[in-house]
Each structure stands twice: as structure tokens, then as C-alpha cells.
Design a protein around this motif. Structure first.
Motif, mmCIF file in Angstrom:
data_model
loop_
_atom_site.group_PDB
_atom_site.id
_atom_site.type_symbol
_atom_site.label_atom_id
_atom_site.label_comp_id
_atom_site.label_asym_id
_atom_site.label_seq_id
_atom_site.Cartn_x
_atom_site.Cartn_y
_atom_site.Cartn_z
ATOM 1 N N ALA A 1 0.838 -1.198 0.000
ATOM 2 C CA ALA A 1 0.000 0.000 0.000
ATOM 3 C C ALA A 1 0.876 1.253 0.000
ATOM 4 O O ALA A 1 0.604 2.223 -0.726
ATOM 5 C CB ALA A 1 -0.926 0.002 1.212
ATOM 6 N N LEU A 2 1.944 1.240 0.797
ATOM 7 C CA LEU A 2 2.876 2.372 0.804
ATOM 8 C C LEU A 2 3.583 2.500 -0.545
ATOM 9 O O LEU A 2 3.786 3.602 -1.061
ATOM 10 C CB LEU A 2 3.896 2.207 1.935
ATOM 11 N N PHE A 3 3.967 1.356 -1.130
ATOM 12 C CA PHE A 3 4.517 1.383 -2.486
ATOM 13 C C PHE A 3 3.530 2.035 -3.449
ATOM 14 O O PHE A 3 3.897 2.844 -4.299
ATOM 15 C CB PHE A 3 4.809 -0.041 -2.983
ATOM 16 N N SER A 4 2.267 1.631 -3.319
ATOM 17 C CA SER A 4 1.242 2.143 -4.224
ATOM 18 C C SER A 4 1.053 3.649 -4.065
ATOM 19 O O SER A 4 0.818 4.359 -5.055
ATOM 20 C CB SER A 4 -0.085 1.420 -3.957
ATOM 21 N N ILE A 5 1.164 4.140 -2.847
ATOM 22 C CA ILE A 5 1.004 5.580 -2.630
ATOM 23 C C ILE A 5 2.110 6.365 -3.324
ATOM 24 O O ILE A 5 1.846 7.305 -4.077
ATOM 25 C CB ILE A 5 0.975 5.888 -1.120
ATOM 26 N N VAL A 6 3.373 5.973 -3.100
ATOM 27 C CA VAL A 6 4.471 6.717 -3.726
ATOM 28 C C VAL A 6 4.544 6.455 -5.225
ATOM 29 O O VAL A 6 5.222 7.189 -5.956
ATOM 30 C CB VAL A 6 5.829 6.393 -3.065
ATOM 31 N N GLY B 1 10.515 10.856 -2.085
ATOM 32 C CA GLY B 1 11.081 9.678 -1.436
ATOM 33 C C GLY B 1 11.724 10.013 -0.103
ATOM 34 O O GLY B 1 11.541 9.286 0.887
ATOM 35 N N ALA B 2 12.493 11.102 -0.060
ATOM 36 C CA ALA B 2 13.131 11.503 1.186
ATOM 37 C C ALA B 2 12.089 11.870 2.238
ATOM 38 O O ALA B 2 12.199 11.491 3.418
ATOM 39 C CB ALA B 2 14.069 12.681 0.929
ATOM 40 N N ALA C 1 8.944 10.847 2.361
ATOM 41 C CA ALA C 1 8.197 9.649 2.752
ATOM 42 C C ALA C 1 8.986 8.823 3.761
ATOM 43 O O ALA C 1 8.432 8.340 4.765
ATOM 44 C CB ALA C 1 7.868 8.810 1.522
ATOM 45 N N ALA C 2 10.279 8.653 3.518
ATOM 46 C CA ALA C 2 11.115 7.887 4.443
ATOM 47 C C ALA C 2 11.144 8.545 5.823
ATOM 48 O O ALA C 2 11.047 7.858 6.855
ATOM 49 C CB ALA C 2 12.533 7.764 3.881
ATOM 50 N N LEU C 3 11.256 9.857 5.847
ATOM 51 C CA LEU C 3 11.302 10.580 7.124
ATOM 52 C C LEU C 3 9.980 10.454 7.877
ATOM 53 O O LEU C 3 9.961 10.151 9.083
ATOM 54 C CB LEU C 3 11.619 12.055 6.863
ATOM 55 N N VAL C 4 8.867 10.664 7.182
ATOM 56 C CA VAL C 4 7.551 10.609 7.837
ATOM 57 C C VAL C 4 7.273 9.200 8.361
ATOM 58 O O VAL C 4 6.811 9.029 9.497
ATOM 59 C CB VAL C 4 6.446 11.055 6.854
ATOM 60 N N ILE C 5 7.564 8.191 7.556
ATOM 61 C CA ILE C 5 7.310 6.814 7.995
ATOM 62 C C ILE C 5 8.193 6.460 9.187
ATOM 63 O O ILE C 5 7.735 5.869 10.167
ATOM 64 C CB ILE C 5 7.551 5.837 6.827
ATOM 65 N N GLY C 6 9.460 6.839 9.113
ATOM 66 C CA GLY C 6 10.370 6.537 10.209
ATOM 67 C C GLY C 6 9.944 7.160 11.525
ATOM 68 O O GLY C 6 10.088 6.558 12.594
ATOM 69 N N LEU C 7 9.389 8.381 11.455
ATOM 70 C CA LEU C 7 9.028 9.103 12.677
ATOM 71 C C LEU C 7 7.647 8.736 13.215
ATOM 72 O O LEU C 7 7.389 8.875 14.418
ATOM 73 C CB LEU C 7 9.087 10.616 12.425
ATOM 74 N N ILE D 1 10.813 2.281 1.408
ATOM 75 C CA ILE D 1 9.793 3.080 0.712
ATOM 76 C C ILE D 1 10.446 4.264 0.001
ATOM 77 O O ILE D 1 10.084 4.606 -1.128
ATOM 78 C CB ILE D 1 8.728 3.573 1.709
ATOM 79 N N GLY D 2 11.416 4.905 0.654
ATOM 80 C CA GLY D 2 12.103 6.027 0.019
ATOM 81 C C GLY D 2 12.806 5.624 -1.264
ATOM 82 O O GLY D 2 12.706 6.306 -2.293
ATOM 83 N N LEU D 3 13.523 4.499 -1.233
ATOM 84 C CA LEU D 3 14.214 4.030 -2.432
ATOM 85 C C LEU D 3 13.233 3.592 -3.519
ATOM 86 O O LEU D 3 13.483 3.787 -4.707
ATOM 87 C CB LEU D 3 15.143 2.867 -2.070
ATOM 88 N N TYR D 4 12.125 3.029 -3.090
ATOM 89 C CA TYR D 4 11.155 2.573 -4.074
ATOM 90 C C TYR D 4 10.501 3.735 -4.810
ATOM 91 O O TYR D 4 10.050 3.594 -5.949
ATOM 92 C CB TYR D 4 10.083 1.713 -3.406
#
Length: 435
Positions: free
Chosen positions: A56-61, A94-95, A97-103, A123-126
Motif C-alpha cells: 500500500a505504501l509502495f502504491s502511494i508513492v 522519497g526523502a 516519505a522515508a522521514l515521515v514513515i520513520g518518525l 519506501i524512500g528508495l522505491y
């Protein structure tokens, strides 16, 4: 140099994309089969929910892919003025998304056996993977496009096989989901001239506008995630059964059934989404006519698939996913001709929503694109949470009603754009409906 001499996709290019999508389907099927084979019944449901969350996260980005395809194709097909790098917006997204998910993951995400930072970086790399895929579609480099998608699926397939055959733990299965994202997109991009060209592709709008368009597309892909990859999570939220209960096991079997019934039509269609956008761009003057033929084919395939699933589905489902003794009763409720036939037919409505979204996006109507997907998602969620039906029929009705409403919204938007274009003076260029 940009050129408006765009050529329709060839048969061999189509075959390459189909093969790549086949690897994607095989990867998903292998994941569910191995999980059913090596994990306990309750762990199968838990794995499917984590799988659903990550995809789902892949699909969003993935919204950055459609914007990259549209912008690069406009430069290449319609000779629009290049104004920024196509991968600039995916890099920023990507940057972020990675920050928001991590936090924030610990506040909303289900329990995961792998570290949250691994999910965030993945997710960021994807996001960059999707940006490169979109640029390749804009250039119409279908062989490399196929290699990128097919190779990613093969790496995940191999990782899942190792997870099942050597480890058999929930941790190893979850880690295998993210295995392809680390280097594959960048390595393949750097290894070929066309890949390097896509890495430095230009789009037709400045970076701020590209980010805005990408966010609109991500809003739409968030709705798409609710309808597709994230559907098991929404289903779980609407039912909330206790772990290990019969309803919990039925829900796991139903998630498996939705996935396997949807894959034959949705995985190839998602693989061809870039092709569809490029095709609709070539027919912007007659968008409804361009939509009608593939829409008819999708409905026909859905009907035939539904009949085949009703006849062969129960046997195939129990052959692929043999239930453990504690789950036999739950799987028997799902492995019914009517259930599997209707779930397969319902996938046609999801395909129609995807196709109509591509047609709207080709008109550069990002608000219309978002509106259709949002209406589809809201309709599906509303049915899941409010319809006075048992679990299985409620899921079937939700998977038909929501996408049908979203597709209708897209078609209304396309029709309005066509009427607006016809009302313009004959000596004026047909306008692009902008967001």
C-alpha cells in the motif's frame, strides 16, 4: 531530441511487458503460497497484513510514476519545452516519505518483525524506482521498462524462496518483501545508455509544479492503495476479529482469494499503465473513443474469468493454498464457486477505474484523476463499514460498487473535457484540461 513521431507499442514490446508482469504475479503468488506452507495460520494473516501495508505504501508513492510518464512523454511526443529533471520530484517525495514513515510508523502501523527504519528506507528508495519506471515509459523504452519491473519481481521471488526454504520465519518473509529496492533500479539505470538517459530525463513543468502534480497523483494512488494493496488493512479495520478466531481465519482466506482472483487482470494492466497513458496522449482529441475499446475488452475478460473461476476456482484455490487442520472450515467458506467467480468479475471494475484514470491523466486533469480514485475509495470503505451483509458478500459488493462509482466520475470528467474542447473555435488548438 524530443520528437512527436511516437510509435504504437510493438508486439514484442508488449510481450516483454507481459512477461515482466507475469514475474510480478508469480512473485505475489509465491509469497502467499510459501506463507501458507511454512507459517502458522494466524501468522499467515499477520504476514498478509504486513505485505498489504508495504505494498500500500509502495502504491502511494507510485503516484510519482504517472507524473513522470506524463511529463516526459509530453516532452518526447508533443515537443513540450523541458523545464526540470523528471526524477527531482521523486527524490524529494522519497526523502520526505522515508522521514515521515520513520518518525510516525509506531503511531499507526501494525506490528512488524523487521525494524521500522528498514521499511522507511525501503519506501524512500522505491519512490526513485517508480520515478525511473515512469521516465522509461515516457521515453517508450519498453524493453528496459520490462527489465526493471521483471527484475525487481525476480529478486523478490528469489528472496521469498530463500525465506521459506531456509528460514521459514515471519521475520525472513517480511524482510524478503523489501529485498529488491536497495540497488536494482539504480544499477539497471546505470548499466545501459537508455537507463542513463532516463535517469537524466526532463519533464515539461518546473520542479514545484512537478511536485504539485505528483502530490495530486499520490492522493489518487493513496485511494488506489485503499482499493488494491491496502484493502486487507481496511477489511481488518472493518471487522476486527480476535486473533485465531474463525472469522480471523476466514479473513485471511478471503484476502488470499481477493489477491489471486484479481492478479490475472490487474497485474498486467498495472504493468501496461505507462503504455496506456502514452496511448491516451496520442488520442487526446477523442478520449472517450480511445477508452471504449479497452474497456469493452476488460469487461469481457472479467466475465469470462468469472465463469472460469466459478468452474475451476474452488479446486485450484485449495490446491494452491491447502489449509491446515485448524483453518479447514474457514477456507471452505471462501472456496465456493459463486464467491471466487464474483471476486474475479469484480476485478474488472477495478481495471476499468485504472484505465479511466489513465485517460483522465492524459488530459493533464489531475483533479479529475484524484476525484475518481477518491470517490472509488470512499465508496468501497463505506460499503465495508456500513452494509448490513455478512463478511464475504460485503467484500464482494464493496469491490464492485466503489470502483464503479470512481470510473463513472472519471468518465464524467472526460466527457466534460470533450465538450469543452468541441466548444472552442475551430482555428484554436484543443485545450488541455489542467488541474
Amino acid at each position: 531530441m524530443p520528437s512527436n513521431e511516437s510509435q504504437p507499442i510493438t508486439r514484442t514490446e508488449s510481450l516483454a511487458i507481459l512477461v515482466a508482469s507475469g514475474f510480478g504475479a508469480l512473485s505475489a503468488l509465491t509469497a502467499t503460497w510459501l506463507a501458507n506452507r511454512y507459517l502458522a495460520p494466524s501468522e499467515v494473516t499477520e504476514f498478509l497484513l504486513i505485505w498489504a501495508l508495504i505494498f500500500a505504501l509502495f502504491s502511494i508513492v507510485a503516484g510519482v510514476q504517472t507524473e513522470a510518464t506524463r511529463g516526459v512523454a509530453n516532452v518526447q511526443i508533443h515537443s513540450a519545452q523541458p523545464k526540470s529533471h523528471a526524477l527531482a520530484a521523486p527524490l524529494v517525495v522519497g526523502a520526505a516519505a522515508a522521514l515521515v514513515i520513520g518518525l510516525t510508523y509506531s503511531l499507526w502501523g501494525p506490528h512488524s518483525r523487521i525494524p521500522i527504519v528498514v521499511i522507511a528506507i525501503g519506501i524512500g528508495l522505491y519512490t526513485l524506482h517508480y520515478g525511473l519506471v515512469g521516465a522509461l515509459a515516457g521515453f517508450e523504452r519498453w524493453y528496459l521498462f520490462s527489465a526493471l519491473n521483471g527484475g525487481e519481481a525476480l529478486i523478490r521471488l528469489s528472496s521469498l524462496a530463500v525465506a521459506g526454504l531456509l528460514f521459514g520465519s515471519l521475520f525472513s518473509f517480511e524482510l524478503a518483501i523489501l529485498a529488491p529496492v536497495a540497488v536494482w533500479w539504480f544499477a539497471l539505470g546505470m548499466m545501459s545508455r537508455q537507463g542513463r538517459e532516463a535517469l537524466w530525463a526532463r519533464t515539461d513543468v518546473p520542479v514545484p509544479r512537478s511536485l504539485r502534480n505528483s502530490l495530486f497523483a499520490m492522493g489518487s494512488s493513496t485511494a488506489a492503495a485503499i482499493l488494491m494493496n491496502g484493502f486487507p488493512l481496511i477489511l481488518s479495520a472493518s471487522e476486527t476479529p480476535s486473533r485465531g478466531s474463525t472469522t480471523y481465519l476466514v479473513m485471511g482466506a478471503l484476502i488470499l482469494a481477493v489477491s489471486i482472483c484479481r492478479s490475472p487482470i490487474m497485474i498486467p494492466l498495472q504493468a501496461f499503465n505507462g503504455v496506456a497513458i502514452a496511448a491516451f496522449l496520442r488520442h487526446r482529441s477523442t478520449p472517450l473513443k480511445a477508452f471504449a475499446k479497452p474497456a469493452g475488452a476488460v469487461l469481457g475478460i472479467g466475465a469470462l474469468g468469472g465463469v472460469a473461476a466459478a468452474l475451476l476456482g474452488p479446486w485450484l484455490f485449495l490446491l494452491i493454498y491447502p489449509p491446515k487442520p485448524t483453518a479447514t472450515q474457514a477456507y471452505a467458506q471462501v472456496a465456493q464457486p459463486a464467491v471466487l467467480g464474483m471476486l474475479t468479475f469484480a476485478s474488472a471494475f477495478m481495471a476499468l477505474l485504472t484505465l479511466s484514470g489513465s485517460a483522465v491523466l492524459a488530459l493533464n486533469a489531475h483533479r479529475g484523476f484524484f476525484a475518481g480514485w477518491a470517490i472509488g475509495a470512499v465508496g468501497t470503505v463505506a460499503v465495508l463499514f456500513t452494509a448490513p451483509l455478512a463478511l464475504i458478500p460485503r467484500v464482494i459488493v464493496a469491490l464492485i460498487i466503489g470502483p464503479a462509482l470512481g470510473c463513472a466520475a472519471h468518465l464524467w470528467w472526460i466527457s466534460a473535457a470533450s465538450r469543452h474542447a468541441r466548444s472552442e473555435p475551430q482555428d484554436s488548438p484543443a485545450p488541455t484540461v489542467r488541474s
